[in-house]
Design an enzyme around this catalytic site. Structure first.
Site: not given
Length: 503
Positions: A242-243, A339, A369, A380-382, A384
């Site tokens: 994915d990256g 993303n 933060d 579904t990345a950060y 999630l």
């Protein structure tokens, strides 16, 4: 699809099974398959210049960073099939407008008159109605593309390999040799990253010397070529995870060729094709056509505060009354992201103070933060990991999730993609914050700075497997994340038998 058009006229594109869509390369690079007579309108969604309601500071032209967008003339005459269809759809809606046409949907009017140039085509400068029309056009086109197969006349293939992974160089070489083989029906031109030109594992010289027909057909791309001449490529292929796909989105900051991704990474939410079948997959894609999913991207612009001596308030500057000729901020670069954008405390030991605005309203002040603003693809990345919602990639939404908020009642929120979101650092904040875009290009936001986030007119064209759009996403979250996975409850008979066996 019948393309019985006269010479010099753009081919007509209709949504019927197996439509045939031609693409072309950049006028400065003669690698693409279409001729100049097949020059089509850009995929860029262009609106009339009048009636802009954004604040004057937002209407200041973003500095031209490396001429990413190309000339206005090239934008008028590009042949990316998705943008051509979007422009056709926009014109159709304009001709069939109803009584709502005369309703004034602007919340405030800017005195600055914009012209049809690069600044007037940025999403943050559109009126509420224009942004809604643009987002609606992308959504409708995505739905229609999901039920058809696009047959592309591919000649030039862009090949992207997972960076710094030497184990994938052999796979890259294997695919290049297959594409350049004289057994192919088309004499493909293949672009690989320029770092492979002198790589001993890739060994470009031996590839070229194996067959004289390969002369001049292996070429090399760099970041500048992708930025300035994206129409050089008819089709893109990625080898990695994915990256690697996110990197492809980062390279093509405006128009993106259709991207087919082979899974050679660790997770694989977006990479749906098995590399071991690449010959059959590419043969079918080039010969029979592909199904494309348009993934929503965000256009993000960094807005810098202009230095002034008096005490200032960010909330008042962004939603209060504007003074005549008072430009409080200036743009400092725009980015297209697939993303998420994350505004966080960076290296500071204390939490960030962040203001969130939607259109002309102040939503809230966050002590946390940081804040993650994600696309449906990035849910579904950060997003999630920070406690945000899972979201199907075809949902037209913006997901906002606080990162370790210093409160028990700040819940993630989901906003429509027609909102222009602003995330900024108040003037009285103790420290700066930092913004990152798809995990790249980390920049500092000083007190008074903010970023605008809006739906982009340049969606990411992701090639999907035939007839498995929803199934693929549900299977991904089930298999990759063990979503809703638990031990199956036993029947009374099974429970009774086990109890008797133990006794």
């Amino acid at each position: 699809m019948d393309q019985g058009t006269s010479a010099g006229a753009p081919p007509q594109l209709d949504f019927i099974p197996l439509p045939e869509v031609k693409s072309r390369g950049d006028e400065n690079y003669g690698d693409s398959s279409a001729s100049d007579s097949e020059y089509q309108h850009a995929l860029e969604v262009v609106f009339d210049a009048g009636n802009a309601h954004r604040r004057r500071s937002s209407l200041v032209t973003t500095p031209n960073l490396g001429d990413r967008s190309g000339s206005a003339e090239r934008r008028e005459n590009t042949a990316c099939f998705v943008h051509h269809l979007l422009e056709k759809q926009r014109r159709s809606r304009k001709l069939n407008s109803n009584s709502l046409q005369n309703i004034n949907e602007n919340t405030k009017a800017d005195k600055t008159v914009t012209t049809r140039n690069e600044s007037a085509t940025q999403s943050r400068m559109l009126t509420k109605r224009q942004l809604a029309d643009m987002a609606y056009g992308v959504r409708e086109l995505s739905k229609r593309l999901g039920s058809v197969r696009l047959r592309l006349r591919v000649k030039t293939v862009f090949l992207l390999t997972k960076a710094h992974d030497e184990s994938l160089i052999g796979y890259t070489r294997e695919m290049v040799e297959w594409l350049l083989s004289k057994q192919r029906d088309t004499m493909y031109i293949v672009y690989v990253e320029d770092t492979l030109e002198h790589n001993h594992l890739f060994d470009a010289k031996s590839i070229m010397s194996a067959d004289t027909s390969r002369e001049g057909r292996l070429k090399y791309w760099n970041n500048e070529l992708c930025t300035k001449h994206p129409l050089t490529f008819d089709f893109a292929v990625t080898l990695g995870g994915d990256g690697t796909l996110l990197y492809a989105s980062w390279l093509f900051q405006r128009i993106v060729p259709p991207v087919l991704s082979f899974s050679l990474g660790s997770l694989g939410f977006l990479t749906k094709f098995d590399y071991s079948d690449f010959r059959e997959t590419l043969t079918s894609a080039f010969k029979d056509g592909v199904t494309v999913s348009l993934r929503l991207r965000f256009e993000v612009t960094v807005m810098r505060s202009r230095t002034k001596g008096q005490q200032r308030d960010l909330v008042e500057e962004l939603i209060g009354e504007e003074a005549e000729n008072d430009y409080t901020h200036k743009p400092d670069g725009s980015y297209e992201i697939l993303n998420d954008i994350v505004v966080d405390r960076g290296p500071n030991p204390t939490m960030s103070s962040i203001e969130i605005f939607g259109d002309d309203e102040h939503f809230t002040t966050v002590q946390a933060d940081g804040v993650c603003v994600a696309t449906p693809t990035g849910s579904t990345a950060y997003n999630l990991a920070a406690g945000g919602s899972l979201c199907h990639p075809e949902n037209p939404v913006i997901l906002v999730t606080a990162i370790c908020a210093h409160t028990l009642n700040f819940r993630p929120i989901i906003l429509p993609d027609t909102i222009v979101l602003r995330v900024g650092v108040p003037y009285d904040a103790r420290t700066s914050s930092w913004a990152s875009f798809d995990g790249r290009e980390r920049v500092e936001l000083c007190p008074g700075d903010y970023v605008t986030i809006s739906a982009s007119r340049y969606p990411f064209a992701n090639v999907m497997q035939q007839g498995r759009r929803n199934e693929d996403w549900v299977r991904s979250i089930s298999e990759k994340l063990n979503w809703n996975s638990r031990q199956k409850p036993k029947s009374f008979q099974e429970w009774s038998n086990e109890l008797n066996a133990k006794s």
